[in-house]
Design an enzyme around this catalytic site. Sequence first.
Site, short mmCIF file in Angstrom:
data_model
loop_
_atom_site.label_atom_id
_atom_site.label_comp_id
_atom_site.label_asym_id
_atom_site.label_seq_id
_atom_site.Cartn_x
_atom_site.Cartn_y
_atom_site.Cartn_z
N LYS A 22 57.67 -80.52 62.23
CA LYS A 22 57.16 -81.25 63.41
C LYS A 22 55.67 -80.97 63.63
CE LYS A 22 57.92 -79.48 67.70
NZ LYS A 22 56.65 -79.36 68.44
N ASN A 23 55.30 -79.70 63.60
CA ASN A 23 53.92 -79.35 63.95
C ASN A 23 52.93 -79.67 62.84
OD1 ASN A 23 54.86 -78.55 66.39
ND2 ASN A 23 54.52 -76.35 66.07
N CYS A 116 52.62 -77.25 81.22
CA CYS A 116 53.91 -77.51 80.61
C CYS A 116 54.82 -76.35 80.96
CB CYS A 116 53.77 -77.67 79.10
SG CYS A 116 53.39 -76.15 78.28
N ARG A 121 48.30 -74.01 79.32
CA ARG A 121 47.74 -74.61 78.11
C ARG A 121 46.53 -75.52 78.36
NH1 ARG A 121 51.68 -75.79 73.16
NH2 ARG A 121 53.54 -76.16 74.29
N ASP A 304 57.09 -69.49 68.74
CA ASP A 304 58.16 -70.50 68.72
C ASP A 304 59.49 -69.94 68.21
OD1 ASP A 304 56.42 -72.32 69.74
OD2 ASP A 304 56.14 -73.48 67.90
N ARG A 396 63.58 -82.76 70.48
CA ARG A 396 62.12 -82.77 70.28
C ARG A 396 61.76 -82.10 68.96
NH1 ARG A 396 58.65 -81.88 75.61
NH2 ARG A 396 57.15 -82.44 74.01
C1 UD1 Z 1 50.82 -75.21 68.80
C2 UD1 Z 1 52.22 -75.65 68.46
C3 UD1 Z 1 53.24 -74.95 69.35
C4 UD1 Z 1 53.05 -73.43 69.28
C5 UD1 Z 1 51.61 -73.05 69.53
C6 UD1 Z 1 51.34 -71.56 69.30
C7 UD1 Z 1 51.86 -77.93 67.68
C8 UD1 Z 1 52.04 -79.38 67.92
N1 UD1 Z 1 52.29 -77.10 68.66
O1 UD1 Z 1 50.57 -75.60 70.15
O2 UD1 Z 1 54.55 -75.32 68.92
O3 UD1 Z 1 53.87 -72.82 70.27
O4 UD1 Z 1 50.74 -73.79 68.64
O5 UD1 Z 1 51.71 -71.21 68.02
O6 UD1 Z 1 51.36 -77.51 66.64
N2 UD1 Z 1 44.45 -72.30 74.70
C9 UD1 Z 1 43.36 -72.23 75.53
N3 UD1 Z 1 42.46 -73.25 75.48
C10 UD1 Z 1 42.60 -74.33 74.65
C11 UD1 Z 1 43.71 -74.37 73.80
C12 UD1 Z 1 44.63 -73.33 73.85
O7 UD1 Z 1 43.20 -71.30 76.30
O8 UD1 Z 1 41.75 -75.22 74.65
C13 UD1 Z 1 45.45 -71.20 74.75
C14 UD1 Z 1 46.82 -71.72 75.22
O9 UD1 Z 1 46.93 -71.75 76.62
C15 UD1 Z 1 47.76 -70.70 74.61
C16 UD1 Z 1 47.05 -70.31 73.30
O10 UD1 Z 1 45.69 -70.73 73.44
O11 UD1 Z 1 47.86 -69.59 75.43
C17 UD1 Z 1 47.63 -70.92 72.06
O12 UD1 Z 1 47.67 -72.31 72.18
P1 UD1 Z 1 47.49 -73.28 70.93
O13 UD1 Z 1 47.42 -72.49 69.68
O14 UD1 Z 1 46.37 -74.21 71.24
O15 UD1 Z 1 48.86 -74.07 70.96
P2 UD1 Z 1 49.07 -75.61 70.70
O16 UD1 Z 1 48.15 -76.11 69.66
O17 UD1 Z 1 49.12 -76.33 72.01
#
Ligand code: UD1
Length: 417
Positions: A22-23, A116, A121, A304, A396
């Site tokens: 998925k990711n 979420c 996030r 995850d 999902r």
């Molecule tokens: C992706 C995965 C999700 C997984 C997560 C962490 C996909 C579609 N989803 O989510 O399944 O749980 O990685 O392995 O690939 N953060 C910030 N600022 C930002 C972006 C992120 O502070 O602009 C923080 C988030 O709040 C969180 C952390 O960084 O605490 C990790 O988030 P991130 O790696 O961005 O997760 P996703 O890409 O949303």
Amino acid sequence: MERIIIKGGNRLKGTIKVSGAKNAVLPILGASLLCGGESTIYNVPRLRDVEVMIELLTYLGACVHREDHQLRVDTTYVEPREIGEKLMRRMRASNLVLGPLLGRFGRVVISQPGGCNIGSRPMDLHLRGMRALGATVDEKAGFVWARTSGLVGADIHLDVPSVGATENIIMAACVARGRTTLHNAAREPEIIDLQHYLNAMGARVSGAGTGVIRIEGVDSLHGCRHEVIPDRIEAGTHLVAAAITGGDVTVENVIAEFVEPVLAKLRETGAELAVEGNAVRIRAPVRPKAVDVKTLPYPGFPTDMQPQMMALSSLAEGTSTVTETIFENRFKHVPELRRLGADISVEGRTAIIKGRETLSGASVEASDLRAGAALVLAGLAAENTTVVEKAEYLERGYERLEEKYQLLGARISRERA
Ligand code: UD1
């Protein structure tokens, strides 16, 4: 509303095959927007999040045709239409269209994805990345407005290795002028898959899988063919399903290296694991040993897989701890596991799990995708009947989960509530 009903207590035995990741497919579908052309993508799982991404692409003008696990995506007539709250709120990964649309059209307007179930996030790192590449980005009235007369390569340092920010920055930088170097990039395997897809489109990306990714901007990209890697979180979930039932299961279509952080923990619980090519066989003891888990960015233990591992620890011999460092609010499965008889207390970001000899079936509710998976696994091991409400969350990220587990001998079914 859907529910999953499990009569627990059967040892899982047999062979199970993992679907595409998925990711990996979500950013790849986002990346298809970078050019006007046709791509064929293989091994695409049938999941609700993938359907949401397809809806989003179609809304933007793409033609998407699915034949079983194959997608043909024609992005010739895509336009950078404003993406409102309705589409953005359904799935956080919708924000993966930001980099591609900005790169191709020089403008994008998307609704802020908002919070979420597992934490707030934010998108600050994505937006800072776009600004560093020369875009003007404003946030007003719940929307992000980004525009540029041409992106320019830059040196970018991420504060934290965010997966989504890494992907958005790579995608935008593919069509920027000059070289971009991204430091402290996320190293997740899905980013390696994205690099392969982008390079097949004619991009020049290197270093994915390490903390430093280099992108040489190119003038144009084209459609391509690509096969999506297997889902490492699905694989890990099946391994824990085997472990929690004291089972003997071969999980096929696995890239063992990518699930190593989970394999290492399962070995500590006393399970025997054998890797043969793209299959992993697990032979689990009747009762697992307690282990300590701390979630970290890849190659650390994946967040995850945290809820599923906590379900396993609920039945372990001894006291385990689970520390969540990625998301601030990812313990919603704790009260539900307690309903099944688990002995779990939470102190800040750490859960302390005193292993019990048995869990007993009850009615519980999934609060998100992986929490739902944890409850299903606990139900497979619990005495009597467990009912997991809000089972639609599972769709999902898991394709036909109950059918796959039926084939391993589980007594599990789904019904519409
Ligand atoms: C992706 C995965 C999700 C997984 C997560 C962490 C996909 C579609 N989803 O989510 O399944 O749980 O990685 O392995 O690939 N953060 C910030 N600022 C930002 C972006 C992120 O502070 O602009 C923080 C988030 O709040 C969180 C952390 O960084 O605490 C990790 O988030 P991130 O790696 O961005 O997760 P996703 O890409 O949303």
